[in-house]
Design an enzyme around this catalytic site. Structure first.
Site, PDB file in Angstrom:
ATOM      1  CG  HIS A 137       8.343  -1.048 -17.761  1.00 42.51           C
ATOM      2  ND1 HIS A 137       7.600  -0.020 -18.267  1.00 42.51           N
ATOM      3  CD2 HIS A 137       9.593  -0.901 -18.328  1.00 42.51           C
ATOM      4  CE1 HIS A 137       8.349   0.714 -19.083  1.00 42.51           C
ATOM      5  NE2 HIS A 137       9.558   0.195 -19.144  1.00 42.51           N
ATOM      6  CG  HIS A 182       2.936   6.239 -14.644  1.00 45.10           C
ATOM      7  ND1 HIS A 182       4.010   7.100 -14.681  1.00 45.10           N
ATOM      8  CD2 HIS A 182       3.055   5.431 -15.717  1.00 45.10           C
ATOM      9  CE1 HIS A 182       4.730   6.818 -15.749  1.00 45.10           C
ATOM     10  NE2 HIS A 182       4.192   5.814 -16.390  1.00 45.10           N
ATOM     11  CG  ASP A 209       0.643  -1.232 -19.584  1.00 52.13           C
ATOM     12  OD1 ASP A 209       0.799  -1.293 -20.818  1.00 52.13           O
ATOM     13  OD2 ASP A 209       1.570  -1.053 -18.788  1.00 52.13           O
TER      14      ASP A 209
HETATM   15  N1  CMC Z   1      -2.841  -0.903  -7.005  1.00 57.12           N
HETATM   16  C1  CMC Z   1      -2.952  -0.671  -5.671  1.00 57.12           C
HETATM   17  N2  CMC Z   1      -2.113   0.129  -4.979  1.00 57.12           N
HETATM   18  C2  CMC Z   1      -1.146   0.727  -5.658  1.00 57.12           C
HETATM   19  C3  CMC Z   1      -0.962   0.538  -7.048  1.00 57.12           C
HETATM   20  C4  CMC Z   1      -1.867  -0.310  -7.719  1.00 57.12           C
HETATM   21  N3  CMC Z   1      -1.745  -0.520  -9.028  1.00 57.12           N
HETATM   22  N4  CMC Z   1       0.105   1.274  -7.469  1.00 57.12           N
HETATM   23  C5  CMC Z   1       0.584   1.885  -6.381  1.00 57.12           C
HETATM   24  N5  CMC Z   1      -0.161   1.561  -5.287  1.00 57.12           N
HETATM   25  C6  CMC Z   1      -0.008   2.076  -3.920  1.00 57.12           C
HETATM   26  C7  CMC Z   1       1.245   1.484  -3.268  1.00 57.12           C
HETATM   27  O1  CMC Z   1       0.934   0.297  -2.589  1.00 57.12           O
HETATM   28  C8  CMC Z   1       1.644   2.613  -2.349  1.00 57.12           C
HETATM   29  O2  CMC Z   1       0.760   2.606  -1.255  1.00 57.12           O
HETATM   30  P1  CMC Z   1       1.311   2.984   0.227  1.00 57.12           P
HETATM   31  O3  CMC Z   1       1.718   4.429   0.129  1.00 57.12           O
HETATM   32  O4  CMC Z   1       0.162   2.720   1.135  1.00 57.12           O
HETATM   33  O5  CMC Z   1       2.486   2.085   0.474  1.00 57.12           O
HETATM   34  C9  CMC Z   1       1.323   3.876  -3.148  1.00 57.12           C
HETATM   35  O6  CMC Z   1       0.254   3.488  -4.030  1.00 57.12           O
HETATM   36  C10 CMC Z   1       2.499   4.410  -3.953  1.00 57.12           C
HETATM   37  O7  CMC Z   1       2.936   3.374  -4.818  1.00 57.12           O
HETATM   38  P2  CMC Z   1       4.450   3.054  -5.170  1.00 57.12           P
HETATM   39  O8  CMC Z   1       4.600   1.576  -5.334  1.00 57.12           O
HETATM   40  O9  CMC Z   1       5.360   3.732  -4.177  1.00 57.12           O
HETATM   41  O10 CMC Z   1       4.596   3.802  -6.554  1.00 57.12           O
HETATM   42  P3  CMC Z   1       5.742   3.595  -7.623  1.00 57.12           P
HETATM   43  O11 CMC Z   1       5.916   4.889  -8.291  1.00 57.12           O
HETATM   44  O12 CMC Z   1       6.951   2.983  -7.023  1.00 57.12           O
HETATM   45  O13 CMC Z   1       5.123   2.505  -8.618  1.00 57.12           O
HETATM   46  C11 CMC Z   1       3.996   1.503 -10.416  1.00 57.12           C
HETATM   47  C12 CMC Z   1       4.569   2.800  -9.840  1.00 57.12           C
HETATM   48  C13 CMC Z   1       3.518   1.746 -11.833  1.00 57.12           C
HETATM   49  C14 CMC Z   1       5.118   0.434 -10.460  1.00 57.12           C
HETATM   50  C15 CMC Z   1       2.842   1.023  -9.510  1.00 57.12           C
HETATM   51  O14 CMC Z   1       1.807   1.992  -9.511  1.00 57.12           O
HETATM   52  C16 CMC Z   1       2.286  -0.326  -9.954  1.00 57.12           C
HETATM   53  O15 CMC Z   1       2.839  -1.356  -9.573  1.00 57.12           O
HETATM   54  N6  CMC Z   1       1.188  -0.355 -10.773  1.00 57.12           N
HETATM   55  C17 CMC Z   1       0.662  -1.612 -11.299  1.00 57.12           C
HETATM   56  C18 CMC Z   1       1.503  -2.076 -12.456  1.00 57.12           C
HETATM   57  C19 CMC Z   1       1.267  -1.235 -13.685  1.00 57.12           C
HETATM   58  O16 CMC Z   1       0.140  -0.973 -14.085  1.00 57.12           O
HETATM   59  N7  CMC Z   1       2.392  -0.883 -14.350  1.00 57.12           N
HETATM   60  C20 CMC Z   1       2.325  -0.141 -15.633  1.00 57.12           C
HETATM   61  C21 CMC Z   1       2.872   1.229 -15.513  1.00 57.12           C
HETATM   62  S1  CMC Z   1       2.459   2.260 -16.946  1.00 57.12           S
HETATM   63  C22 CMC Z   1       3.199   1.559 -18.318  1.00 57.12           C
HETATM   64  C23 CMC Z   1       4.681   1.575 -18.252  1.00 57.12           C
HETATM   65  O17 CMC Z   1       5.294   2.631 -18.428  1.00 57.12           O
HETATM   66  O18 CMC Z   1       5.234   0.510 -18.023  1.00 57.12           O
END
Ligand code: CMC
Length: 434
Positions: free
Chosen positions: A268, A307, A363
């Site tokens: 987050h 996201h 971010d």
């Molecule tokens: N780098 C590489 N792969 C990714 C990333 C990333 N940053 N984010 C998601 N994926 C992949 C993930 O591994 C999955 O792949 P697969 O379908 O092969 O398993 C797919 O994309 C879907 O991801 P998810 O984890 O199911 O998506 P989510 O909605 O649960 O997670 C998130 C959203 C923001 C937690 C995630 O994208 C992430 O961890 N990003 C990096 C951390 C980040 O930048 N967070 C800030 C978010 S914006 C500011 C805020 O509001 O906090």
């Protein structure tokens, strides 16, 4: 048959049910009538991580993740960032409309009135180790404020609520600045109420021996814009924490501390700190392709990418990129920007990121600006928490005044043991520890 209904046939019993559809949703409580027999508890929805569950009705922030749209109270984020000050936007988020000049002056006065911290809170801060993480200090100090104000628990009294809201909005920059000065071992600087919200924050961060702090207007405006972009983002992890904790009628200082704790995680708000660590690890533009391959191989994530809601470019990231240019005109260009731009360029063409709709989020670039302004990465999430306090408070107030809301209490699917008998200690056999 009413068109705004959903017909559900339970193949276990052959019975058909009609469930109302409104606003594109069904009420999962309507599923409870679906039972296999009189003993059956009734059907529930199972939705870990709230992937497809609306937990509230809200009139604060609108996001269309497919189109990359963000609006506060109906106003596009781009327009607000271009034309408004942070305190105007804070008023908008909290009250529903942009203020008139008189309303803005009165609101700014209220906030100014609450910028000081009690001297005991300063002493409380003294207790933290010199190398304590600023976000942990911030969370603890916001919670500690609940000890200072006896009226804080009267959360159902609108006047008391309004006072706590002004207090929190007024005090979070002071707490943040004091955490920063504590890390550096510098004396704390008292608020200067001649200055704007952001200029005063800069004053409390960076004033040294000069009699009056004068903020660089370009940097003050950039910080104001960053605060506007971070002010609210509907039902994210920390807003959900604010609502869940606030739903027990816990006081707003404790609920805000809980929300800030949720924000601190690397998935987050803590992501901005992680982005800088990642750019440091990559080291140079030449190393970007290898890093992207590593991420694709499942070794880590591209921090600042992806996201839950945006499946398009995060509109805040676009404005931040533009803001970065204004900041770099003052501070000089941060070399990490080149690494970030190359990462973005490669990722946006790569099938892995394209098919998963992973774009830079808020971010990704904010940390580079904060770094150029002179902050160390461990302060970045605190800078996110200051403006987001406004969003949390708006969400909290909306939740408390919504007659449909109750204490947040999800259901579970129990997967544990059936009833067992306690075996006396001497007769127990060891099991693998989970
Ligand atoms: N780098 C590489 N792969 C990714 C990333 C990333 N940053 N984010 C998601 N994926 C992949 C993930 O591994 C999955 O792949 P697969 O379908 O092969 O398993 C797919 O994309 C879907 O991801 P998810 O984890 O199911 O998506 P989510 O909605 O649960 O997670 C998130 C959203 C923001 C937690 C995630 O994208 C992430 O961890 N990003 C990096 C951390 C980040 O930048 N967070 C800030 C978010 S914006 C500011 C805020 O509001 O906090």
């Amino acid at each position: 048959m009413d068109k705004n209904t959903l017909s559900i046939t339970d193949n276990r019993t052959g019975k058909t049910y009609s469930v109302a559809v409104s606003d594109g949703t069904i009420r999962t409580m309507d599923l409870r009538q679906i039972k296999t027999d009189a003993e059956d508890f009734g059907l529930m929805g199972y939705d870990p991580a709230f992937m497809n569950t609306a937990s509230c009705r809200s009139a604060i922030t609108f996001i269309d993740g497919e189109k990359g749209i963000l609006r506060y109270r109906g106003y596009p984020i781009e327009d607000l960032a271009e034309t408004c000050s942070f305190l105007e936007v804070a008023y908008l988020i909290l009250h529903g409309d942009l203020p008139t000049e008189d309303q803005l002056n009165e609101w700014a006065d209220q906030v100014r009135h609450h910028t000081m911290l009690h001297e005991t809170t300063k002493k409380f801060l003294e207790g933290f180790r010199y190398d304590a993480h600023p976000m942990a200090m911030f969370v603890s100090t916001v919670a500690a404020l609940a000890t200072v104000y006896p009226d804080v628990r009267k959360v159902l009294d609108p006047e008391v609520r309004a006072r706590q809201i002004a207090r929190l909005v007024g005090k979070v920059p002071t707490i943040a600045a004091y955490c920063y000065r504590h890390s550096l071992g510098y004396p704390y600087v008292y608020p200067d109420n001649d200055l704007s919200y952001t200029e005063n924050f800069m004053n409390m961060l960076w004033k040294m021996v000069e009699p009056k702090y004068s903020a660089n207007p370009a940097l003050a405006r950039a910080l104001d814009v960053l605060f506007i972009l971070h002010a609210d983002h509907e039902q994210n992890c920390s807003a959900n924490a604010m609502r869940a904790v606030g739903s027990s009628q816990a006081d707003p200082f404790l609920a805000t501390a809980a929300a800030a704790a949720a924000l601190s995680g690397p998935l987050h708000g803590g992501a901005n700190e992680e982005v800088l660590k990642m750019l440091d690890e990559i080291g140079s533009v030449a190393n970007v392709p290898a890093y992207v391959e590593k991420v694709k191989a499942g070794k880590g994530k591209l921090m600042g990418f992806g996201h839950r809601v945006y499946k398009n470019y995060d509109p805040r990231a676009r404005i931040i990129k533009w803001t970065a240019d204004r900041v770099f005109e003052v501070t000089g260009r941060n070399p990490k920007l080149d690494i970030a731009l190359e990462l973005e360029r490669i990722a946006l063409q790569d099938e892995y990121f394209v098919t998963r709709k992973l774009y830079p989020n808020v971010d990704f670039y904010s940390g580079i600006i904060y770094k150029a302004m002179g902050f160390s990465p461990d302060m970045f999430t605190v800078l996110f928490a200051i403006p987001r306090t406004v969003g949390w408070l708006a969400q909290w107030q909306e939740m408390l005044t919504d007659p449909e809301q109750k204490i947040a209490r999800p259901r579970q699917i129990y997967t544990g043991q059936e009833t067992r008998k306690v075996v006396p200690l001497e007769k127990r056999v060891a099991h693998a520890v989970v």
